[in-house]
Scaffold this motif. Sequence first.
Motif, mmCIF file in Angstrom:
data_model
loop_
_atom_site.group_PDB
_atom_site.id
_atom_site.type_symbol
_atom_site.label_atom_id
_atom_site.label_comp_id
_atom_site.label_asym_id
_atom_site.label_seq_id
_atom_site.Cartn_x
_atom_site.Cartn_y
_atom_site.Cartn_z
ATOM 1 N N UNK A 62 15.945 13.318 6.207
ATOM 2 C CA UNK A 62 15.451 14.373 7.085
ATOM 3 C C UNK A 62 14.598 15.392 6.333
ATOM 4 N N UNK A 63 14.504 15.274 5.021
ATOM 5 C CA UNK A 63 13.555 16.083 4.252
ATOM 6 C C UNK A 63 12.205 15.390 4.384
ATOM 7 N N UNK A 64 11.484 15.731 5.445
ATOM 8 C CA UNK A 64 10.340 14.909 5.837
ATOM 9 C C UNK A 64 9.208 14.904 4.813
ATOM 10 N N UNK A 65 8.897 16.027 4.214
ATOM 11 C CA UNK A 65 7.775 16.062 3.282
ATOM 12 C C UNK A 65 8.102 15.309 1.993
ATOM 13 N N UNK A 66 9.334 15.438 1.519
ATOM 14 C CA UNK A 66 9.726 14.678 0.335
ATOM 15 C C UNK A 66 9.680 13.183 0.613
ATOM 16 N N UNK A 67 10.077 12.786 1.820
ATOM 17 C CA UNK A 67 10.039 11.371 2.181
ATOM 18 C C UNK A 67 8.610 10.861 2.267
ATOM 19 N N UNK A 68 7.740 11.623 2.899
ATOM 20 C CA UNK A 68 6.324 11.227 2.989
ATOM 21 C C UNK A 68 5.754 11.031 1.587
ATOM 22 N N UNK A 69 6.003 11.990 0.704
ATOM 23 C CA UNK A 69 5.475 11.895 -0.660
ATOM 24 C C UNK A 69 6.092 10.713 -1.398
ATOM 25 N N UNK A 70 7.376 10.460 -1.185
ATOM 26 C CA UNK A 70 8.052 9.374 -1.896
ATOM 27 C C UNK A 70 7.411 8.027 -1.592
ATOM 28 N N UNK A 71 7.116 7.766 -0.325
ATOM 29 C CA UNK A 71 6.507 6.495 0.036
ATOM 30 C C UNK A 71 5.087 6.391 -0.524
ATOM 31 N N UNK A 72 4.354 7.489 -0.520
ATOM 32 C CA UNK A 72 2.999 7.483 -1.075
ATOM 33 C C UNK A 72 3.051 7.208 -2.581
ATOM 34 N N UNK A 73 4.028 7.813 -3.253
ATOM 35 C CA UNK A 73 4.168 7.640 -4.699
ATOM 36 C C UNK A 73 4.565 6.207 -5.035
ATOM 37 N N UNK A 74 5.466 5.630 -4.259
ATOM 38 C CA UNK A 74 5.892 4.254 -4.524
ATOM 39 C C UNK A 74 4.698 3.296 -4.488
ATOM 40 N N UNK A 75 3.859 3.436 -3.478
ATOM 41 C CA UNK A 75 2.681 2.571 -3.401
ATOM 42 C C UNK A 75 1.739 2.824 -4.582
ATOM 43 N N UNK A 76 1.569 4.064 -4.933
ATOM 44 C CA UNK A 76 0.653 4.407 -6.031
ATOM 45 C C UNK A 76 1.127 3.805 -7.354
ATOM 46 N N UNK A 77 2.427 3.927 -7.645
ATOM 47 C CA UNK A 77 2.944 3.398 -8.902
ATOM 48 C C UNK A 77 2.888 1.871 -8.939
ATOM 49 N N UNK A 78 3.234 1.229 -7.823
ATOM 50 C CA UNK A 78 3.227 -0.233 -7.795
ATOM 51 C C UNK A 78 1.797 -0.755 -7.931
ATOM 52 N N UNK A 79 0.848 -0.073 -7.320
ATOM 53 C CA UNK A 79 -0.554 -0.479 -7.460
ATOM 54 C C UNK A 79 -1.026 -0.321 -8.903
ATOM 55 N N UNK A 80 -0.570 0.726 -9.569
ATOM 56 C CA UNK A 80 -0.937 0.918 -10.975
ATOM 57 C C UNK A 80 -0.348 -0.189 -11.844
ATOM 58 N N UNK A 81 0.896 -0.587 -11.568
ATOM 59 C CA UNK A 81 1.490 -1.706 -12.304
ATOM 60 C C UNK A 81 0.657 -2.965 -12.088
ATOM 61 N N UNK A 82 0.249 -3.200 -10.844
ATOM 62 C CA UNK A 82 -0.586 -4.360 -10.560
ATOM 63 C C UNK A 82 -1.919 -4.314 -11.275
ATOM 64 N N UNK A 83 -2.481 -3.117 -11.355
ATOM 65 C CA UNK A 83 -3.751 -2.971 -12.056
ATOM 66 C C UNK A 83 -3.596 -3.321 -13.536
ATOM 67 N N UNK A 84 -2.513 -2.847 -14.155
ATOM 68 C CA UNK A 84 -2.278 -3.137 -15.566
ATOM 69 C C UNK A 84 -1.987 -4.611 -15.799
ATOM 70 N N UNK A 85 -1.447 -5.280 -14.773
ATOM 71 C CA UNK A 85 -1.123 -6.704 -14.896
ATOM 72 C C UNK A 85 -2.276 -7.597 -14.455
#
Length: 615
Positions: free
Chosen positions: A271-294
């Motif tokens: 129910x902490x909506x802004x933290x949740x929104x940011x969390x999902x955005x961050x997850x995609x960003x980090x996973x994409x960076x891992x993919x870029x490095x790989x």
Amino acid sequence: MTVTPDDAVMTLAGDFPTTSLDRWQELVAGVVNRSRAEDAHLSGPEAVESLTTTLPDGIVLQPLYQGKRTALGLPGAMPFTRGSGPRKPDQPWDVRQLFEGTDAEQVRRAVLDDLERGVTSAWVALGDGYLAPADLAAALDGVLLDLAPVAVSAVTQQREAAEALLAVLEGAGTTAPGSSLGLDPIGAAAATGEAADLTGLAPFARRAAALDGLVALTVDSRIYHDAGATDVEEVALAVATAVAYVRALEDEGVSPAEAFAAVDFRVATTADQFATIAKLRVLRRLWARVGELADVPEEVRGARIHAVTSTRMLTATDPWVNVLRGTIACFAASAGGADRITVLPYDTPMGLPEAFSRRLARNTQSLLAFESHVAAVADPAGGSWYVESLTEDMAQRAWARLGEIDAAGGVAAVLADGSLATTLEGMWAERLAGLSTRSIPLTGTSTFPLAGETPLTRTPRPETPTGGLTRHRDGEVFEQLRSRTSAGDAPSVLLVSPGTRRDFGARQTFATNLLAVAGIGAELAEEVDAAGAAEAARAGGHTVAVVATSPKVNATVGAEVISSLREAGVSTVVLAGRATELGEGHPDVVEAREGVDVVALLSDLLDQLTEGDAR
């Protein structure tokens, strides 16, 4: 009429005078200082500082954000912060319902009923006391697998569950994309304490790849969330787990691109909506960076996210509030760009949900998607200086934490050596302190409790495998207090309020609600003097009394009232306020005010009220 470019620009603030930051700080100070003594007034910068909040991850939230216009990118493109791609207007996300039954026929009826009424995919719990993997085919009889994806999950029987779903899908011919075998060996290790077995995953990945959109491995980070992980920690652990799976698949001859396609994520939303929104955005960003490095092709770097409303945030007391929590968490999941969403029914903490609660859960998603149109705009929070700043701060900390985990040997290693459990226990202890002092409030449980509530009863769910990380719910400490008073007649204390209602009204309400958190009743003694308070205590045989009135009244008659109560046999006096309000030489009292540990306070009161312990 021809519209020129200049005419097309709307200067919404053009008619307002420009305001400087200094002037804004002065205005903030004017508001903040209204509740402060004249000799304690704050300057503009000090007032702004007083309004900042520090999250458990060390991220500082400011009352005002200023930023520069920057290129945000597009959904479906690097760095994938804004989403994995455009959404379908007719079905913006996959409405995935969880089915936790133990009988194949009951599960079959529930799945068919929900699929006919708004659910678009089924998530079936298998093994460990739930439906046996061998019964999955019977439970899916009648399901149109070319229209409805199916996901399975298990703890100790993951490979049996995966084989069961593969047998169903491989024999079905055409299947809808989006199904999941639910293999998560590191998640199983986190739950059971046993070593994670990462061997033999490649055959599952290859068989899954032969079917349309079937995913073999699901990183379920909710186990870490429920154990106390902060948002940053959960993201870091999710990505670290996915990295471990990609490496394991590579060791068995699966290319990085194919390994990326074999993994998706299941995360908790709150129910902490802004933290949740940011969390999902961050997850995609980090996973994409891992993919870029790989050197993974860009088109497969986007993380597929299944958002599930948090179990940790759900309460067994006043469970109807869980409907609101689920609604906010679902909104945040949508705004954060989740591909699939599960809203857990409001009665989940009590046991297996009923048909009515499942109906509310699925209709929550339909209302948000089709009546509220929350997914009509891609990444609706994108461009907000606050959300972009929060996303950046979380991303930097999560990436650094990912590096620490990797340097320590990976998630499996920190699970095995116990260091992760210690880290999560520390995070939970910090959260528990906030819950206990109500700086993290739980509506209907720690604040504004429902007095005289009749607890809901549900069929108990099977015992969760243990031996690994300890799972928690935010409301459990308060529910333990309520359980001590729910078996018989509720204990009662004397609530003494000298002065007039104008004097004691606010604090009397505060004290009544505080006592109700533990199911303690209150016998009111209003507008009484010291003699009247003593008479009420003797008449009721009270050993515990609460004094609730204004600081002004406390300063004039508070000490006298408390002395009379003690002479009348009251051994414990709780003051709604600060003891210093009673003047010099104030008597020994227990303070009940904002910021105290209400769990400890109420537990001590219950010890005396239910066991007769004197103080």
